[in-house]
Motif scaffolding. Sequence first.
Motif, short mmCIF file in Angstrom:
data_model
loop_
_atom_site.label_atom_id
_atom_site.label_comp_id
_atom_site.label_asym_id
_atom_site.label_seq_id
_atom_site.Cartn_x
_atom_site.Cartn_y
_atom_site.Cartn_z
N VAL A 104 0.84 -1.20 0.00
CA VAL A 104 0.00 0.00 0.00
C VAL A 104 0.88 1.25 0.00
O VAL A 104 0.53 2.27 -0.62
CB VAL A 104 -1.00 -0.04 1.18
CG1 VAL A 104 -0.31 0.11 2.51
CG2 VAL A 104 -2.05 1.05 1.04
N GLU A 105 2.06 1.16 0.62
CA GLU A 105 2.96 2.32 0.65
C GLU A 105 3.49 2.63 -0.76
O GLU A 105 3.59 3.79 -1.15
CB GLU A 105 4.13 2.06 1.62
CG GLU A 105 3.72 2.05 3.10
CD GLU A 105 3.05 0.74 3.53
OE1 GLU A 105 3.05 -0.23 2.75
OE2 GLU A 105 2.51 0.69 4.66
N LEU A 106 3.82 1.58 -1.54
CA LEU A 106 4.23 1.79 -2.94
C LEU A 106 3.06 2.41 -3.72
O LEU A 106 3.26 3.36 -4.50
CB LEU A 106 4.67 0.47 -3.60
CG LEU A 106 4.85 0.49 -5.13
CD1 LEU A 106 5.89 1.51 -5.58
CD2 LEU A 106 5.23 -0.89 -5.65
N ASP A 107 1.85 1.89 -3.52
CA ASP A 107 0.68 2.44 -4.21
C ASP A 107 0.55 3.94 -3.96
O ASP A 107 0.26 4.71 -4.88
CB ASP A 107 -0.60 1.74 -3.71
CG ASP A 107 -0.76 0.34 -4.28
OD1 ASP A 107 0.01 -0.03 -5.19
OD2 ASP A 107 -1.65 -0.38 -3.81
N ILE A 108 0.75 4.33 -2.72
CA ILE A 108 0.59 5.74 -2.35
C ILE A 108 1.65 6.61 -3.01
O ILE A 108 1.36 7.64 -3.63
CB ILE A 108 0.63 5.91 -0.81
CG1 ILE A 108 -0.60 5.24 -0.17
CG2 ILE A 108 0.73 7.39 -0.42
CD1 ILE A 108 -0.56 5.18 1.35
N VAL A 109 2.92 6.19 -2.91
CA VAL A 109 4.00 7.01 -3.47
C VAL A 109 3.89 7.06 -5.00
O VAL A 109 4.12 8.11 -5.62
CB VAL A 109 5.40 6.48 -3.03
CG1 VAL A 109 6.51 7.33 -3.64
CG2 VAL A 109 5.51 6.48 -1.51
N GLN A 110 3.50 5.94 -5.61
CA GLN A 110 3.34 5.93 -7.06
C GLN A 110 2.22 6.88 -7.50
O GLN A 110 2.38 7.64 -8.46
CB GLN A 110 3.04 4.50 -7.52
CG GLN A 110 3.09 4.33 -9.03
CD GLN A 110 2.97 2.87 -9.42
OE1 GLN A 110 2.07 2.17 -8.95
NE2 GLN A 110 3.85 2.41 -10.27
N ASP A 111 1.10 6.85 -6.79
CA ASP A 111 0.01 7.78 -7.10
C ASP A 111 0.48 9.22 -6.93
O ASP A 111 0.19 10.09 -7.76
CB ASP A 111 -1.19 7.55 -6.16
CG ASP A 111 -2.11 6.43 -6.67
OD1 ASP A 111 -1.73 5.76 -7.64
OD2 ASP A 111 -3.19 6.25 -6.08
N ALA A 112 1.21 9.48 -5.86
CA ALA A 112 1.68 10.85 -5.57
C ALA A 112 2.59 11.34 -6.70
O ALA A 112 2.50 12.49 -7.12
CB ALA A 112 2.42 10.87 -4.23
N ASP A 113 3.45 10.46 -7.21
CA ASP A 113 4.36 10.82 -8.30
C ASP A 113 3.57 11.03 -9.59
O ASP A 113 3.83 11.97 -10.34
CB ASP A 113 5.39 9.69 -8.47
CG ASP A 113 6.57 10.09 -9.35
OD1 ASP A 113 6.94 11.28 -9.36
OD2 ASP A 113 7.13 9.20 -10.03
N ARG A 114 2.60 10.17 -9.84
CA ARG A 114 1.80 10.30 -11.07
C ARG A 114 0.96 11.58 -11.06
O ARG A 114 0.78 12.21 -12.10
CB ARG A 114 0.88 9.08 -11.23
CG ARG A 114 1.66 7.87 -11.71
CD ARG A 114 0.82 6.62 -11.75
NE ARG A 114 1.55 5.54 -12.41
CZ ARG A 114 1.21 4.27 -12.36
NH1 ARG A 114 0.14 3.91 -11.67
NH2 ARG A 114 1.92 3.36 -12.99
#
Length: 217
Positions: free
Chosen positions: A115-125
């Motif tokens: 879930v932490e990867l999901d969050i950072v990836q969304d934030a970057d996108r």
Amino acid sequence: MNNSELINKTITFVKEKLNDAEGGHDWFHIERVYKNALLIAKNTPCDITVVQLGALLHDIADSKFHNGDETIGPRTARLFLESENAPEDIITHVVNIIENISYKGGNFEKKFTSVELDIVQDADRLDAIGAIGIARAFHYGGFKDRTIYDPKIDPVTNMTKEEYKKNNAPTINHFYEKLLLLKDKMNTETGKQIAAERHRFMETFLSQFYAEWEGEK
Ligand code: ADP
Ligand code: NI
């Protein structure tokens, strides 16, 4: 060392490291991604320290600027976190985030999920779309000496990546190649909501752009 001390030291490290980075990947990009990540994390149960470190370190050494070396970013982050005596489970998780965050043309299969990867990836996108995304795209296009738009090159055709590169495709093409596709790749509910709004803004921008191009408005 407590967590907020580690975060503050990481902020200082990243600012210094990105001191002479080009404008699309500078400290301000990291700061925006960090803020986006905190916003998404507020609505999503997660390990906030991992999210913060992942956001701060995700572009610490982009392979694009290091002869395509994909290992330098994760390695730099690991060495830094080890030097600060961060716990090994946190280091491993942050390194996994950095290794797996990239978009890579959409064919890239994530080898690691959290879930932490999901969050950072969304934030970057999120930082690649909306008003900021538009600014970054034209900034990048200028950096690469691209034209902004060429009506002879249909932006909606399915040119391959190689064809794009060969044609030195105008920056407007990048919207169809990547930016307009991002809203459907978001992982989190909050990310999806913000992306939908930013997506609409890009569509408005594009229709205004074409109308102005034709002298219609
Ligand atoms: P990220 O920071 O997510 O790893 P990239 O390194 O691929 O993203 O790109 C950085 C910024 O430059 C993004 O805003 C992206 O949209 C923009 N960009 C990348 N490739 C192009 C391109 N061919 N034309 C215009 N903008 C681009
Ligand atoms: Ni980034």
